[in-house]
Scaffold this motif. Structure first.
Motif, PDB file in Angstrom:
ATOM      1  N   VAL A  47       0.856  -1.181   0.000  1.00 21.23           N
ATOM      2  CA  VAL A  47       0.000   0.000   0.000  1.00 21.23           C
ATOM      3  C   VAL A  47       0.897   1.237   0.000  1.00 21.23           C
ATOM      4  CG1 VAL A  47      -1.823   1.259   1.216  1.00 21.23           C
ATOM      5  CG2 VAL A  47      -1.779  -1.240   1.289  1.00 21.23           C
ATOM      6  N   MET A  48       0.735   2.077  -1.040  1.00 20.61           N
ATOM      7  CA  MET A  48       1.506   3.317  -1.153  1.00 20.61           C
ATOM      8  C   MET A  48       0.606   4.484  -0.746  1.00 20.61           C
ATOM      9  SD  MET A  48       4.404   2.134  -2.329  1.00 20.61           S
ATOM     10  CE  MET A  48       5.247   3.632  -2.833  1.00 20.61           C
ATOM     11  N   ILE A  49       1.102   5.327   0.165  1.00 18.70           N
ATOM     12  CA  ILE A  49       0.305   6.433   0.703  1.00 18.70           C
ATOM     13  C   ILE A  49       1.079   7.730   0.530  1.00 18.70           C
ATOM     14  CG2 ILE A  49      -0.829   7.364   2.769  1.00 18.70           C
ATOM     15  CD1 ILE A  49       0.032   3.927   3.271  1.00 18.70           C
ATOM     16  N   ASP A  50       0.399   8.772   0.039  1.00 17.44           N
ATOM     17  CA  ASP A  50       1.039  10.065  -0.152  1.00 17.44           C
ATOM     18  C   ASP A  50       0.108  11.154   0.369  1.00 17.44           C
ATOM     19  OD1 ASP A  50       3.429  11.412  -1.795  1.00 17.44           O
ATOM     20  OD2 ASP A  50       1.627  12.633  -2.037  1.00 17.44           O
ATOM     21  N   ALA A  51       0.659  12.058   1.211  1.00 20.69           N
ATOM     22  CA  ALA A  51      -0.143  13.161   1.749  1.00 20.69           C
ATOM     23  C   ALA A  51      -0.426  14.173   0.640  1.00 20.69           C
ATOM     24  CB  ALA A  51       0.593  13.828   2.907  1.00 20.69           C
ATOM     25  N   ASP A  52      -1.698  14.515   0.476  1.00 24.21           N
ATOM     26  CA  ASP A  52      -2.098  15.436  -0.582  1.00 24.21           C
ATOM     27  C   ASP A  52      -1.709  16.878  -0.240  1.00 24.21           C
ATOM     28  OD1 ASP A  52      -3.284  13.366  -2.056  1.00 24.21           O
ATOM     29  OD2 ASP A  52      -5.173  13.562  -0.950  1.00 24.21           O
ATOM     30  N   HIS A  53      -1.275  17.609  -1.256  1.00 21.30           N
ATOM     31  CA  HIS A  53      -0.954  19.041  -1.144  1.00 21.30           C
ATOM     32  C   HIS A  53       0.003  19.323   0.037  1.00 21.30           C
ATOM     33  CE1 HIS A  53      -3.997  19.836  -4.155  1.00 21.30           C
ATOM     34  NE2 HIS A  53      -4.943  19.281  -3.402  1.00 21.30           N
ATOM     35  N   PHE A  54       0.968  18.439   0.208  1.00 17.08           N
ATOM     36  CA  PHE A  54       1.862  18.600   1.358  1.00 17.08           C
ATOM     37  C   PHE A  54       2.749  19.843   1.228  1.00 17.08           C
ATOM     38  CE2 PHE A  54       5.710  17.585   3.855  1.00 17.08           C
ATOM     39  CZ  PHE A  54       5.111  17.416   5.085  1.00 17.08           C
ATOM     40  N   LYS A  55       3.177  20.149   0.012  1.00 17.78           N
ATOM     41  CA  LYS A  55       3.996  21.356  -0.183  1.00 17.78           C
ATOM     42  C   LYS A  55       3.219  22.609   0.228  1.00 17.78           C
ATOM     43  CE  LYS A  55       6.847  23.765  -3.617  1.00 17.78           C
ATOM     44  NZ  LYS A  55       6.329  25.100  -3.286  1.00 17.78           N
ATOM     45  N   GLN A  56       1.928  22.600  -0.052  1.00 19.12           N
ATOM     46  CA  GLN A  56       1.104  23.747   0.334  1.00 19.12           C
ATOM     47  C   GLN A  56       1.026  23.887   1.852  1.00 19.12           C
ATOM     48  OE1 GLN A  56      -2.713  23.801  -1.618  1.00 19.12           O
ATOM     49  NE2 GLN A  56      -3.598  25.204  -0.110  1.00 19.12           N
TER      50      GLN A  56
END
Length: 377
Positions: free
Chosen positions: A251-260
């Motif tokens: 399972v690959m998980i990435d936080a959305d709009h993290f740069k923002q």
């Protein structure tokens, strides 16, 4: 019959040797506090032993103060042992450890003078302190790392208590002569001191090795596995599931709009978001699963024995938990979402790197679909 004077000289030499060994190991810039306590404790015990052997000194110094100095040494050693085992000993307990033999030695030196009683009681007392050190190590630490020191403390306690028991049952031998048990206890005491000192150095060496291993396998910000540890440990899980005929899901998980989040609230808030996400992910892990930070705001779960449908259910539950959670830090209240990609060995084989690559593609498909989504491939 062993010669008492020679044995006493051997004990003094061994005490000096172990003291020098502990001092050499203890006073580096990055040394542990417990190392310094052990070294100072050994110095105090050595001084107390030397004072007790100087019969030309006043009785209060030779027969009373020396026991307090030796007790101070044992108290410092015990405090260091407790600190090593993450169970600190307060200084008032160290003061009590010193006060008890001072009172007993004072009584048997001034109130009711008896060298035999003084030596016997002190033998039992210091032997009990040694056993307490051994028991603390075995109770609170991995026995493989502390076994030599624990054995040394146990031997030292046995030798001191045997000496005390002998003096309860039999009179002191004439000056210049020694009973076999008393002489043997002196030799055992010297050997046990060396055992304790070398064991303590090994304890600290093992502690540093564990810390170094943790630093080499864990991400310092989140405490999750780093990328190299994921490839190593995940590869073993892949081989294990293949041989066991079980499914393996990634399972690959990435936080959305993290740069923002970083640009708007600052990097400390972004770091707390990553730690918060790590805590939520850990709640879904079983003992056989892995969690790793793959890079930036991207995380990987390796799930042993889970097929694609089950892994998709886990991923959807995680996505919902993250969306419902609130991160509060320094007056900021942050909500964020994650995009999740799920793959399984049933469709893509057991090569971990291939599963991660396909899972990464699934995760980016979730982002293209509008984020806060789960995509299974």
């Amino acid at each position: 019959m062993l010669n008492p004077e020679t044995l006493l000289l051997v004990e003094v030499c061994f005490t000096l040797l172990t003291t020098a060994l502990l001092l050499a190991a203890a006073f580096y810039t990055d040394s542990l506090e417990e190392q310094r306590l052990w070294a100072l404790g050994n110095v105090a015990a050595c001084c107390g032993l030397a004072i007790s052997a100087m019969s030309g000194l006043p009785q209060l110094v030779h027969g009373v103060l020396s026991y307090g100095v030796m007790a101070l040494g044992m108290g410092l050693v015990l405090r260091g042992v407790r600190l090593f085992c993450a169970e600190p000993l307060e200084w008032n307990w160290v003061a009590l450890i010193v006060a008890v033999p001072l009172a007993l030695a004072g009584y048997f030196s001034v109130v009711d003078p008896s060298l035999r009683a003084r030596l016997s009681v002190s033998g039992f007392y210091f032997g009990a302190l040694c056993w307490l050190c051994a028991a603390t190590l075995l109770r609170h630490a991995d026995w493989r790392g502390v076994g030599i020191s624990a054995l040394g403390f146990a031997m030292l306690g046995l030798a001191l208590c045997a000496r005390g028991a002998y003096l309860v049952l039999y009179p002191l031998p004439p000056p210049g002569q020694g009973a076999l048990l008393l002489d043997a206890s002196l030799l055992a005491t010297a050997l046990a001191q060396v055992c304790v000192a070398f064991g303590m150095v090994m304890m600290v060496t093992r502690r540093y090795a564990v810390q170094l291993r943790r630093l080499s396998t864990l991400d310092p910000l989140t405490g999750a596995l780093n990328r190299s540890a994921l490839e190593q440990q995940g590869g073993r899980i892949a081989a294990r599931t293949l041989h066991g005929g079980r499914s393996l899901s990634v399972v690959m998980i990435d936080a959305d709009h993290f740069k923002q989040i970083n640009d708007t609230h600052g990097h400390p808030v972004g770091d707390e978001v990553l730690r918060h996400l790590t805590r939520l992910l850990r709640l879904e892990l079983r003992p056989l699963d892995l969690l790793a930070r793959y890079g930036g705001e991207e995380f990987v779960l390796v799930l042993d024995g889970i097929n694609l449908a089950e892994a998709g259910g886990v991923a959807e539950r995680l996505r919902d938990k993250v969306a419902q959670a609130l991160v509060a830090i320094d007056g900021h209240a942050i909500r964020y979402t994650v995009s999740v990609g799920v793959v399984c060995s049933d469709e893509h084989g057991y090569d971990l790197l291939r599963l991660i690559a396909v899972g990464d593609a699934a995760m980016y498909a979730a982002k293209r679909a509008g984020r806060n989504q789960v995509v299974c491939l």
